[in-house]
Design an enzyme around this catalytic site. Structure first.
Site, short mmCIF file in Angstrom:
data_model
loop_
_atom_site.label_atom_id
_atom_site.label_comp_id
_atom_site.label_asym_id
_atom_site.label_seq_id
_atom_site.Cartn_x
_atom_site.Cartn_y
_atom_site.Cartn_z
N HIS A 45 41.07 28.30 51.59
CA HIS A 45 41.49 29.19 50.47
C HIS A 45 42.85 29.97 50.44
O HIS A 45 42.86 30.80 51.10
CB HIS A 45 40.20 30.15 50.08
CG HIS A 45 40.16 31.13 48.91
ND1 HIS A 45 39.10 31.01 48.05
CD2 HIS A 45 41.26 31.58 48.19
CE1 HIS A 45 39.22 31.80 47.12
NE2 HIS A 45 40.70 32.12 47.09
N HIS B 108 46.20 30.37 48.05
CA HIS B 108 46.87 30.16 46.89
C HIS B 108 48.53 30.01 46.82
O HIS B 108 49.12 30.89 47.57
CB HIS B 108 46.95 31.58 45.96
CG HIS B 108 45.28 31.66 45.40
ND1 HIS B 108 44.92 31.32 44.25
CD2 HIS B 108 44.22 32.24 45.78
CE1 HIS B 108 43.94 31.46 43.99
NE2 HIS B 108 43.30 32.22 45.05
N ASP C 254 50.87 30.19 44.94
CA ASP C 254 51.86 31.37 44.17
C ASP C 254 51.50 32.69 44.85
O ASP C 254 52.15 33.89 44.57
CB ASP C 254 51.47 31.37 42.74
CG ASP C 254 49.91 31.44 42.24
OD1 ASP C 254 49.33 31.37 43.00
OD2 ASP C 254 49.86 31.78 40.94
N GLY D 69 40.67 33.96 38.71
CA GLY D 69 41.19 34.92 37.74
C GLY D 69 40.19 35.95 37.66
O GLY D 69 38.98 35.80 38.34
N HIS E 208 35.89 30.58 42.39
CA HIS E 208 35.77 32.01 42.70
C HIS E 208 34.67 32.90 42.22
O HIS E 208 34.37 32.92 41.04
CB HIS E 208 37.23 32.70 42.01
CG HIS E 208 38.38 32.24 42.85
ND1 HIS E 208 38.99 31.22 42.88
CD2 HIS E 208 39.19 33.19 43.53
CE1 HIS E 208 40.25 31.02 43.52
NE2 HIS E 208 40.07 32.49 44.18
N GLU F 194 33.40 38.02 44.03
CA GLU F 194 34.54 38.78 44.98
C GLU F 194 34.62 40.42 43.99
O GLU F 194 34.08 41.30 44.62
CB GLU F 194 35.85 38.24 44.61
CG GLU F 194 37.06 38.90 45.45
CD GLU F 194 38.49 38.41 45.08
OE1 GLU F 194 39.30 38.82 45.55
OE2 GLU F 194 38.48 37.53 43.99
N ASP G 18 44.00 33.54 51.47
CA ASP G 18 44.03 33.89 50.17
C ASP G 18 45.35 33.91 49.58
O ASP G 18 45.84 32.92 48.95
CB ASP G 18 43.24 35.40 49.82
CG ASP G 18 42.74 35.66 48.38
OD1 ASP G 18 42.83 34.46 47.52
OD2 ASP G 18 42.36 36.46 47.89
#
Length: 371
Positions: A25, A27, A29, A183, A210, A213, A302
């Site tokens: 996991h 990202h 970006d 998101g 996701h 969380e 993350d």
């Protein structure tokens, strides 16, 4: 969940750095180098809150350290803005692999949302191709010490999930291992994208969601029982279905028991979970109890930029909080490799050829007092 029982293991951060790691996991970006953001912003004319690398890195960390997932996600406005051309995306992807390899990661699944990188005129297909070009270059630069796959993400507040799911299938033999939605969770349940998940299941494909969380048990329940998720992105709030009684006995609710019984992997990201308010601290992170209860727990980064973290940092924090030793780190790593969206024989090869021998050597060093 407390670290009160943790005892020093004598493990050093250098040992953690040298240990092979598996990352599920992360990202794309959310892991840019600050100097790269500055360079790319200058190329495309994007204004940044700081123009010096250290200051910019600090800005990202402080902005993300708000206890709010929504505010945390706002930091991506800048990283996404500078990733709108093929060369920019390729550079970011290459540097991502180089940074992970330098951190001892031997297998990584890196996710991003192609739909967020088309403002400069790229097609979705061209975005995926640019990422793959960067990944291939990064693997070559790292001397083949790392295996990297893409996870294509659809944004849960948008309506392009089927399109992205079809893109993931089109690229699944060319570097894409699976699909994800991401998101803000509140108000955007995974069931809004049920058609995409049903399509992926018909195509015998893999996907993670996701869930659990910022939102609670209903998000996890929907992701698993309605959408059929193979893994849970974060899944921290599964702790809400676990009761620890005064005498120390533990009682699992039906959802928590199902997650454990089915060995559904939890992609936990301790530093990020604390930043977004999903956990109060590393020492009080649910990962401590979940590991004791033998859930399929994995450790992840993350967003390395926003959390100023790495796999070494994440694991080192857990070592300090819970007194984990070499075998505990191996347990997390094998858990992750077993849970990867890679063919079984390739997962087994990495476990038997790379991961277990390396941890055996580290354990031997510890036993000999040479750590």
């Amino acid at each position: 969940m407390s670290s009160a029982a943790a005892e020093p293991t004598g493990l050093t951060r250098d040992t953690v750095l040298r240990a092979p790691k598996v990352l599920l996991h992360d990202h794309l970006d959310g892991g840019l180098r600050p100097q790269t953001i500055i360079d790319l912003a200058a190329d495309c004319g994007h204004e940044l809150p700081a123009t010096e690398a250290v200051a910019l890195g600090t800005w990202f960390a402080e902005s993300a350290d708000s206890g709010s997932l929504e505010r945390y996600l706002e930091t991506f406005d800048h990283t996404v803005a500078v990733m709108q051309s093929g060369p920019a995306i390729t550079r970011v992807a290459r540097e991502c692999v180089e940074d992970l390899a330098a951190d001892g990661v031997v297998y990584a699944e890196v996710r991003y949302a192609p739909e967020q990188h088309v403002e400069g005129g790229l097609t979705l297909d061209e975005v995926v191709a640019a990422v793959q070009e960067g990944f291939d270059a990064g693997v070559a630069s790292a001397g083949g010490r790392i295996v990297v796959r893409q996870l294509l993400t659809a944004m849960r507040h948008q309506a392009r999930s089927m399109e992205i799911a079809e893109l993931a299938i089109a690229w699944r033999d060319r570097g894409v291992a699976g699909f994800d939605i991401a998101g803000a969770e509140a108000g955007y349940p995974p069931t809004r994208h049920l058609d995409a998940f049903e399509y992926l299941q018909r195509e015998n494909s893999h996907f993670t969601i996701h869930a659990g969380e910022a939102f609670g048990l209903p998000s996890i329940w929907q992701a698993i029982q309605w959408c059929g998720a193979d893994r849970l992105g974060h899944g921290v709030r599964i702790i809400d279905d676990i009761t620890v009684h005064d005498d120390g006995s533990v009682e699992l609710g039906r959802l928590a028991a199902y997650v454990r019984d089915q060995r559904i992997p939890l992609e936990m990201c301790p530093a990020s979970n604390v930043q977004t308010g999903a956990a109060t601290s590393i020492a009080q992170h649910p990962i401590g109890l979940l590991k004791k209860l033998r859930f399929r727990v994995t450790v992840n980064t993350d967003n390395r930029l926003m959390s100023q973290t790495s796999m070494t940092a994440e694991l080192w924090d857990l070592v300090q909080a819970f007194g984990y030793g070499v075998r505990d780190l191996e347990w997390f790593t094998v858990n992750a490799m077993k849970s990867a969206f890679l063919p079984f024989d390739e997962r087994l090869d990495l476990i038997e050829r790379v991961i277990k021998p390396a941890y055996a050597e580290l354990a031997a060093e510890r036993s000999a007092g040479r750590d």
